[in-house]
Design a protein around this motif. Structure first.
Motif, mmCIF file in Angstrom:
data_model
loop_
_atom_site.group_PDB
_atom_site.id
_atom_site.type_symbol
_atom_site.label_atom_id
_atom_site.label_comp_id
_atom_site.label_asym_id
_atom_site.label_seq_id
_atom_site.Cartn_x
_atom_site.Cartn_y
_atom_site.Cartn_z
ATOM 1 N N PRO A 1 0.878 -1.341 0.140
ATOM 2 C CA PRO A 1 0.009 0.331 -0.027
ATOM 3 C C PRO A 1 0.443 1.110 -0.179
ATOM 4 N N LYS A 2 1.698 1.268 0.155
ATOM 5 C CA LYS A 2 2.749 2.763 -0.088
ATOM 6 C C LYS A 2 2.601 2.814 -1.088
ATOM 7 N N SER A 3 2.254 2.179 -2.394
ATOM 8 C CA SER A 3 2.005 3.045 -3.421
ATOM 9 C C SER A 3 0.700 4.395 -3.584
ATOM 10 N N ARG A 4 -0.195 4.416 -2.321
ATOM 11 C CA ARG A 4 -1.201 4.469 -2.584
ATOM 12 C C ARG A 4 -0.821 6.545 -2.440
ATOM 13 N N GLU A 5 0.247 6.750 -1.162
ATOM 14 C CA GLU A 5 0.724 7.721 -0.899
ATOM 15 C C GLU A 5 1.859 8.453 -1.352
ATOM 16 N N LYS A 6 2.403 7.611 -1.999
ATOM 17 C CA LYS A 6 4.170 7.981 -3.117
ATOM 18 C C LYS A 6 3.542 6.716 -4.784
ATOM 19 N N ILE A 7 4.306 7.418 -5.733
ATOM 20 C CA ILE A 7 5.390 6.646 -6.324
ATOM 21 C C ILE A 7 5.921 7.631 -6.940
#
Length: 777
Positions: free
Chosen positions: A306-312
């Motif tokens: 789920p880290k991709s929900r906050e940063k890419i």
């Protein structure tokens, strides 16, 4: 005197007639021995060929003892013949050219000889191929012929083609080994022949020899044909296929963001009007592209959920416009090498979760993740609303047009949130009728009230009877002249559509409001309207027909027959996932059984396949899999079997397949109609895993599979997985194509003419480019 059956090869007779019989016998024996010694030096290999002109005077007959003395010679020749026979066998198997071309420089064998003697072998060791001038001339003639035809022969030889294409140093190594071969001792011919020939063919008849090959990169091993180095075989095939398929990188205005059916500038420039967003709709080129889309500079593998929900990674979607104009609303911000997403939006600057709970509190019957499972988010921004609904067990499919807000859908997909490119324009959305539990619009900038409410009536078609429309926009809570006028028009329209305004609430924290409407579950209101405006659709109008169908300003009647789809709300989530809809009872299934049995059998099949094969037997790192597509979904069994993983599945029902998409929505999943002869409405590098079950064997009847594979390459991320199940002929064709793109075949299986491939996409992009004229702005 009698000498038995022996005679001197020089024709001379003994002169010792006066000696005793004993002495005669002794001398005879000595002479026989001397003759035997001389005969081993006086019969070169080519003497057999030239016996009629050179030795007729000297040799009258060959005795049995002569033959026994020459057994060593025949053994030597037999060994050479065995090698030649083996070479011929392997040449047949590998479709290599004639033996003369391959062995002229390496073995230098005079094919006109029937026998070889030790004298010839010694001369051959010293570098001479024949024992006389005539033989040398013949050798030279052969070499000239070989050299004169070498270029043409080489182009026709598959293994040599692959050596030139993949590894230029392979050819140099072969030449060096051939030179070494001509200088080695005959006693080492077996080993040296293997080394010099291993890039052309392996030994074909020496099963007893199993030497390890110390080959350089790209070289073939020297075992039997059936034990050749598989990797080299694949690389050789790749080299040939790359030439035959002619992959090139697309040269287009959109660069690494190229979407063929949305970037057709030739068609867009010919449009007479763009009033209804025609320029944002699909305009597919007449011939689907066969080029491969380039990668952005500095592209990296996507950050995991789920880290991709906050940063890419910024380099993956290198666009800053939204950060500049929407950063203050917490849409997206720049932060070093990342783009960060605080979770806000125009209507929920203080976070999506608070806004989601605000809607639930405004009308508890919505029941996120229970009654309401599948929703459509119109004009999604960066899709934070849908991204945080996962925490409420809700699937939100977000859509927006390309470039209306720069890269908003691309941001959503890179974050691992379901989204697609589409526009409320002149055509129906690519969904069945009456499938979404709720439709959401938060400042989505769609003029719902104009032209007889045509666009809102399209949402009515897609909304399930009893479903909700959540409208969070300034006309709901602002009282200026413009907003008041829109609110009045919307109120009249929704009333005429028989939508019930169930509540209006204001979110004090975000200082916004939302109006929530509900679609009727019967036709009573429609029948009581004083005017048929908006009009009801004709009975012949199929609400499920959605592929390239023009919009109509009409409403479909609600189904009231409980035995038909739409009359009864689905079971609560998650029960609905594995429960066959009751309205399937009277139907026949896709696979020929009664639909209920068909549904159950399909469900159990995919449970078994996913649990026993996909999750454990394919070397797939499922922690890197977030965005998944089932390219031919049928009942959605594949997606249902993945329900416990932290991923989402776009279920695609091809337009020429049985229309089972309503069943997929009934299960609490979502999907779309699509024609795989055209490009999909998504950005490049969208999906981590693509799944195609018996799709390609159907497509090949009407589509160019090379174009289809180019599209698969476009939408699949580097290092992403492609799983295909199909008949063996189709599997073989697809395998050649993916190998030619340097993809990694991770697993292959076959049984009863059915095959399975699991393939990982590579980072490779062709050096040569192809300009797509339709995509040049």
């Amino acid at each position: 005197m009698a000498m038995g059956k022996y005679s001197r090869v020089d024709g001379k007779k003994s002169s010792s007639h006066g000696l005793t019989i004993t002495i005669v016998v002794i001398l005879s024996l000595c002479l026989v021995g001397a003759w035997m010694f001389m005969s081993s030096w006086s019969a070169p290999a080519d003497s057999v060929d030239y016996s009629s002109s050179n030795t007729a005077k000297d040799v009258e007959s060959v005795t049995k003892n002569d033959l026994r003395k020459e057994e060593g010679d025949r053994d030597q020749k037999t060994f050479s013949d065995e090698k030649n026979e083996g070479n011929e066998a392997v040449t047949e198997n590998n479709e290599v050219k004639n033996e003369t071309e391959k062995s002229a420089e390496e073995n230098q064998v005079d094919e006109s000889s029937d026998k070889k003697t030790e004298a010839v072998e010694e001369k051959k060791e010293s570098g001479d191929s024949n024992g006389d001038g005539d033989g040398e001339k013949e050798k030279n003639v052969k070499e000239v012929e070989i050299e004169s035809n070498e270029a043409n022969q080489k182009e026709k030889t598959q293994l040599e083609e692959s050596a030139e294409e993949n590894k230029s140093e392979d050819g140099n190594g072969n030449e060096e080994k051939s030179e070494e071969k001509s200088e080695e001792n005959a006693s080492e011919t077996e080993e040296s022949t293997e080394k010099s020939n291993k890039d052309v063919f392996p030994a074909g008849d020496q099963a007893e020899i199993s030497k390890e090959s110390s080959t350089t990169e790209g070289a073939w091993s020297t075992q039997l044909v059936e034990s050749q180095n598989e990797k080299k075989a694949q690389e050789s095939s790749i080299s040939k296929d790359q030439k035959s398929y002619g992959w090139k990188t697309c040269n287009v205005t959109a660069g690494p963001d190229y979407i063929p059916c949305l970037d057709n500038w030739q068609a867009i420039k010919k449009l007479h009007t763009t009033m209804h967003y025609e320029h944002r709709e699909r305009h597919c080129p007449e011939e689907s592209p066969r080029c491969l889309v380039s990668l952005p500079d500095g592209y990296k593998r996507s950050i995991k959920w789920p880290k991709s929900r906050e940063k890419i990674w910024y380099n993956n979607v290198p666009h800053t416009k939204l950060a500049e104009i929407k950063g203050h609303q917490n849409w997206v911000k720049m932060s070093g090498e990342h783009l960060t997403f605080p979770g806000g939006g125009t209507q929920f600057k203080n976070g999506a979760l608070h806004y989601i709970d605000f809607i639930q509190q405004s009308y508890p019957a919505i029941a996120w993740g229970n009654r309401t499972r599948v929703i459509l988010d119109v004009g999604c921004g960066v899709a934070s609303f849908g991204g945080y609904l996962f925490e409420r067990d809700v699937l939100a499919l977000s859509f927006a047009p390309k470039d209306e807000h720069e890269a908003q859908v691309q941001f959503a997909l890179e974050r691992g949130i379901p989204a697609m490119l589409n526009v409320m324009g002149t055509k129906r959305l690519p969904f069945p009728g009456s499938v979404f539990d709720l439709i959401h619009c938060a400042r989505c900038r769609v003029p719902w009230h104009i032209e007889g409410g045509k666009l809102l009536l399209e949402l009515n078609r897609a909304l399930r009877p009893g479903g909700f429309f959540v409208w969070s926009a300034t006309p709901v809570y602002r009282k200026n002249e413009e907003d008041s006028g829109i609110w009045k028009a919307m109120s009249e329209l929704t009333k005429a559509m028989c939508w019930k305004l169930v509540t209006i609430k204001k979110d004090k924290l975000n200082e916004v409001g939302a109006a929530i409407y509900q679609k009727p579950t019967s036709n009573k209101c429609y029948n009581k309207r004083p005017q048929n405006d908006p009009p009801l659709c004709k009975d012949s109008d199929d609400q499920n027909a959605a592929w390239n169908v023009p919009l109509e300003a009409c409403m479909h009647k609600v189904t009231e027959d409980s035995s038909k789809r739409g009359a009864v709300w689905p079971n609560m989530w998650p029960d609905r996932l594995e429960t066959a809809p009751e309205w399937l009872d009277s139907k026949e299934g896709v696979y020929g059984k009664p639909a209920q049995e068909d549904f159950t059998a399909d469900q159990e099949k995919w449970k078994t396949i996913v649990s026993k094969s996909y999750l454990n037997g394919m070397e797939i790192d499922w922690s890197n899999v977030r965005n998944v597509m089932d390219m031919r979904a049928v009942y959605g069994g594949f997606a249902a079997a993945l329900k416990d993983l932290k991923l989402w599945v776009m279920n695609v029902v091809p337009v020429d397949a049985p229309d089972t998409l309503p069943i997929i929505y009934e299960r609490g999943l979502f999907g779309i109609y699509h024609d795989w002869c055209e490009s999909f409405n998504t950005y490049p590098r969208t999906y981590d895993l693509l799944h195609a079950d018996h799709l390609f064997s159907t497509l090949r009847k009407r589509c160019n599979l090379v174009s289809v594979m180019a599209e698969i390459d476009r939408i699949l991320r580097p290092q992403g997985t492609f799983i295909i199940r199909d008949d063996m002929e189709t599997i073989g064709e697809v395998e050649k194509m993916v190998k030619s793109m340097k993809w990694n075949v991770k697993m292959t299986q076959s049984k009863d003419n059915e095959g399975l491939l699991s393939i990982q996409k590579s980072w490779w992009r062709p050096a040569e480019t192809e300009t797509i004229k339709s995509a040049i702005a």
